[in-house]
Each structure stands twice: as C-alpha cells, then as structure tokens.
Design an enzyme around this catalytic site. Structure first.
Site, PDB file in Angstrom:
ATOM      1  N   GLY A  46      -3.049  -2.703  -1.609  1.00  0.00           N
ATOM      2  CA  GLY A  46      -2.993  -1.259  -1.423  1.00  0.00           C
ATOM      3  C   GLY A  46      -3.623  -0.569  -2.615  1.00  0.00           C
ATOM      4  O   GLY A  46      -3.772  -1.171  -3.689  1.00  0.00           O
ATOM      5  N   GLN A  51      -5.478   5.942  -8.626  1.00  0.00           N
ATOM      6  CA  GLN A  51      -5.722   4.722  -9.417  1.00  0.00           C
ATOM      7  C   GLN A  51      -7.189   4.567  -9.795  1.00  0.00           C
ATOM      8  O   GLN A  51      -7.515   3.806 -10.710  1.00  0.00           O
ATOM      9  CB  GLN A  51      -5.219   3.475  -8.668  1.00  0.00           C
ATOM     10  N   CYS A  94       1.433  -4.034  -9.451  1.00  0.00           N
ATOM     11  CA  CYS A  94       0.591  -2.838  -9.351  1.00  0.00           C
ATOM     12  C   CYS A  94      -0.707  -3.099 -10.100  1.00  0.00           C
ATOM     13  O   CYS A  94      -0.688  -3.620 -11.225  1.00  0.00           O
ATOM     14  CB  CYS A  94       1.315  -1.636  -9.966  1.00  0.00           C
ATOM     15  N   LEU A  95      -1.827  -2.730  -9.477  1.00  0.00           N
ATOM     16  CA  LEU A  95      -3.123  -2.954 -10.116  1.00  0.00           C
ATOM     17  C   LEU A  95      -3.255  -2.144 -11.404  1.00  0.00           C
ATOM     18  O   LEU A  95      -4.085  -2.470 -12.252  1.00  0.00           O
ATOM     19  CB  LEU A  95      -4.252  -2.580  -9.143  1.00  0.00           C
ATOM     20  N   HIS A 136       5.440   2.404  -2.213  1.00  0.00           N
ATOM     21  CA  HIS A 136       4.800   2.207  -3.518  1.00  0.00           C
ATOM     22  C   HIS A 136       3.609   3.161  -3.658  1.00  0.00           C
ATOM     23  O   HIS A 136       3.422   3.782  -4.716  1.00  0.00           O
ATOM     24  CB  HIS A 136       4.371   0.731  -3.621  1.00  0.00           C
ATOM     25  N   GLU A 137       2.806   3.276  -2.588  1.00  0.00           N
ATOM     26  CA  GLU A 137       1.596   4.108  -2.657  1.00  0.00           C
ATOM     27  C   GLU A 137       1.926   5.608  -2.644  1.00  0.00           C
ATOM     28  O   GLU A 137       1.304   6.386  -3.375  1.00  0.00           O
ATOM     29  CB  GLU A 137       0.636   3.766  -1.506  1.00  0.00           C
ATOM     30  N   HIS A 140       2.750   6.685  -5.998  1.00  0.00           N
ATOM     31  CA  HIS A 140       1.564   6.957  -6.835  1.00  0.00           C
ATOM     32  C   HIS A 140       1.087   8.400  -6.646  1.00  0.00           C
ATOM     33  O   HIS A 140       0.673   9.057  -7.607  1.00  0.00           O
ATOM     34  CB  HIS A 140       0.408   6.029  -6.471  1.00  0.00           C
TER      35      HIS A 140
HETATM   36  O1  GNR Z   1      -1.675  -5.344  -4.703  1.00  0.00           O
HETATM   37  C1  GNR Z   1      -0.534  -4.859  -4.705  1.00  0.00           C
HETATM   38  N1  GNR Z   1       0.506  -5.639  -4.319  1.00  0.00           N
HETATM   39  C2  GNR Z   1       1.781  -5.147  -4.096  1.00  0.00           C
HETATM   40  C3  GNR Z   1       2.815  -6.064  -3.956  1.00  0.00           C
HETATM   41  C4  GNR Z   1       4.103  -5.640  -3.702  1.00  0.00           C
HETATM   42  C5  GNR Z   1       4.351  -4.299  -3.563  1.00  0.00           C
HETATM   43  C6  GNR Z   1       3.343  -3.365  -3.706  1.00  0.00           C
HETATM   44  C7  GNR Z   1       2.060  -3.795  -3.950  1.00  0.00           C
HETATM   45  S1  GNR Z   1       0.785  -2.619  -4.100  1.00  0.00           S
HETATM   46  C8  GNR Z   1      -0.309  -3.473  -5.167  1.00  0.00           C
HETATM   47  C9  GNR Z   1      -1.583  -2.693  -5.351  1.00  0.00           C
HETATM   48  C10 GNR Z   1      -1.291  -1.368  -6.015  1.00  0.00           C
HETATM   49  O2  GNR Z   1      -1.097  -1.242  -7.202  1.00  0.00           O
HETATM   50  N2  GNR Z   1      -1.192  -0.323  -5.239  1.00  0.00           N
HETATM   51  O3  GNR Z   1      -0.870   0.870  -5.753  1.00  0.00           O
HETATM   52 NI    NI Z   2       0.305   0.434  -7.527  1.00  0.00          NI
END
Ligand code: GNR
Ligand code: NI
Length: 178
Positions: A46, A51, A94-95, A136-137, A140
């Site tokens: 995601g 980001q 999270c990236l 999660h997104e 952000h």
């Molecule tokens: O790549 C991602 N893996 C992930 C694993 C578990 C819960 C959420 C994520 S999102 C993350 C990519 C990212 O930072 N998205 O904002």
């Molecule tokens: Ni993230």
C-alpha cells in the site's frame, strides 16, 4: 511514469493532514501512476500519496500474493464510515519506517467509502489484510503512523533511532549494496 523518493521518519511532512481531491483529473491519474510505480518498486502492499510528498487523499494498494497476477486498487478520498467493535491484531510495517515491524490492534471490519479513478463513489466492507491496510493508509492521510498505535516506549525508541540516523545523513537500516 516515475519511481519517486519515499519520505522516511522523522520527515515532518508525514505528519501533514492531506487534502481531499476536488476533481479526479489527468493530474490525479498521473500521480496514481507514480504511486503504483513507487509502491511496486519498494516493494509495498500500500502507499499513501503523502509518502511521496503529495499531501492529497489518495491511496494505492495491491494485496495480491507474490506469484499471483497484480490486483491494483485505488482509493480516492477514502473515509471510514463505520468500524466494528471486535478487533484484530496484525503485524504492520511501513515504507516510511523501513525494516521496523510491530503488532497493531485495530477494528477487525470497516466500512469504507471512496472514489475510483472515474470519480465514481463506492462503499465496501473490508476485513482481514484489506481492513488493516486501508486503516493504515487512511491514518497516513491524517498524519498518523502505525507507531502511534504501539507503546510509547517502543515508539520513542524507533523515533530516536531514525532521528539519529537522519542527523548522521545515513539510512537507519543497513544497506545491502555494500
Ligand atoms: O507494505 C506495507 N505492508 C504493510 C503490512 C502490514 C500492514 C500495513 C502495511 S502498509 C505497508 C506499506 C506502507 O507503508 N503503506 O503506507
Ligand atoms: Ni505506511
């Protein structure tokens, strides 16, 4: 199409509140293309526009397994309409906080309203990994990171590590390139 740089903790822009997309137009589609290219390159499942430094309420996602065909999904102006009382615990990463993983508790099921690339309104009920990832997104888009959902002790530790690495002008993680 371009792979863009991903903002890394403690970049202050990750704490911005992203603005709704007023019109799904050609510029939106171009940004979405860059987001997919960046997300697949990383790789991640995601990505929120902030980001890559764009404070717009746009999310890309692909939850397909490695050996399966791609399943690109786009969520524009996503909103949590409702959330279940029952919770799920899932390990998140999270990236923008590379190589740090921790368990996070969130509602198990969520109702999500969003626009697609044609500007058409959708409402879906999400569970499992999709529920975790969309929450999660959407976090952000509100300047919230998954480490905000873990203990203060663990959060302070990871922020300190990434802040120190940034001051030294070094990545907080070990490079495999040397
Ligand atoms: O790549 C991602 N893996 C992930 C694993 C578990 C819960 C959420 C994520 S999102 C993350 C990519 C990212 O930072 N998205 O904002
Ligand atoms: Ni993230």
């Amino acid at each position: 199409m371009a792979v863009r740089d991903i903002l890394i903790l403690p970049d202050k822009r990750l704490r911005l509140e992203s603005k709704p997309v007023a019109k799904v137009d050609a510029a939106t589609r171009k940004l979405v293309e860059d987001m997919f290219e960046t997300m697949y390159d990383a790789p991640g499942i995601g990505l929120a526009a902030i980001q890559i430094g764009e404070p717009k309420r746009i999310v890309t996602m692909d939850l397909a397994k490695k050996d399966e065909p791609r399943e690109p999904q786009v969520f524009i102006n996503p909103e949590l309409v409702s959330t279940s009382g029952d919770k799920n615990i899932h390990e998140e990463g999270c990236l923008s906080i590379p190589e740090y993983y921790e368990e996070v508790e969130r509602p198990a099921r969520v109702l999500v309203r969003y626009l697609d690339l044609d500007g058409k309104l959708h409402e879906i009920e999400a569970e499992g990994l999709l529920a975790t990832c969309i929450q999660h997104e959407i976090d952000h888009l509100n300047g919230v990171l998954f480490i905000d959902h873990i203990s203060k002790l663990k959060r302070d530790r990871v922020i300190k590590k990434f802040t120190k690495a940034a001051k030294l002008g070094k990545p907080a993680i070990k490079s495999t390139a040397d």
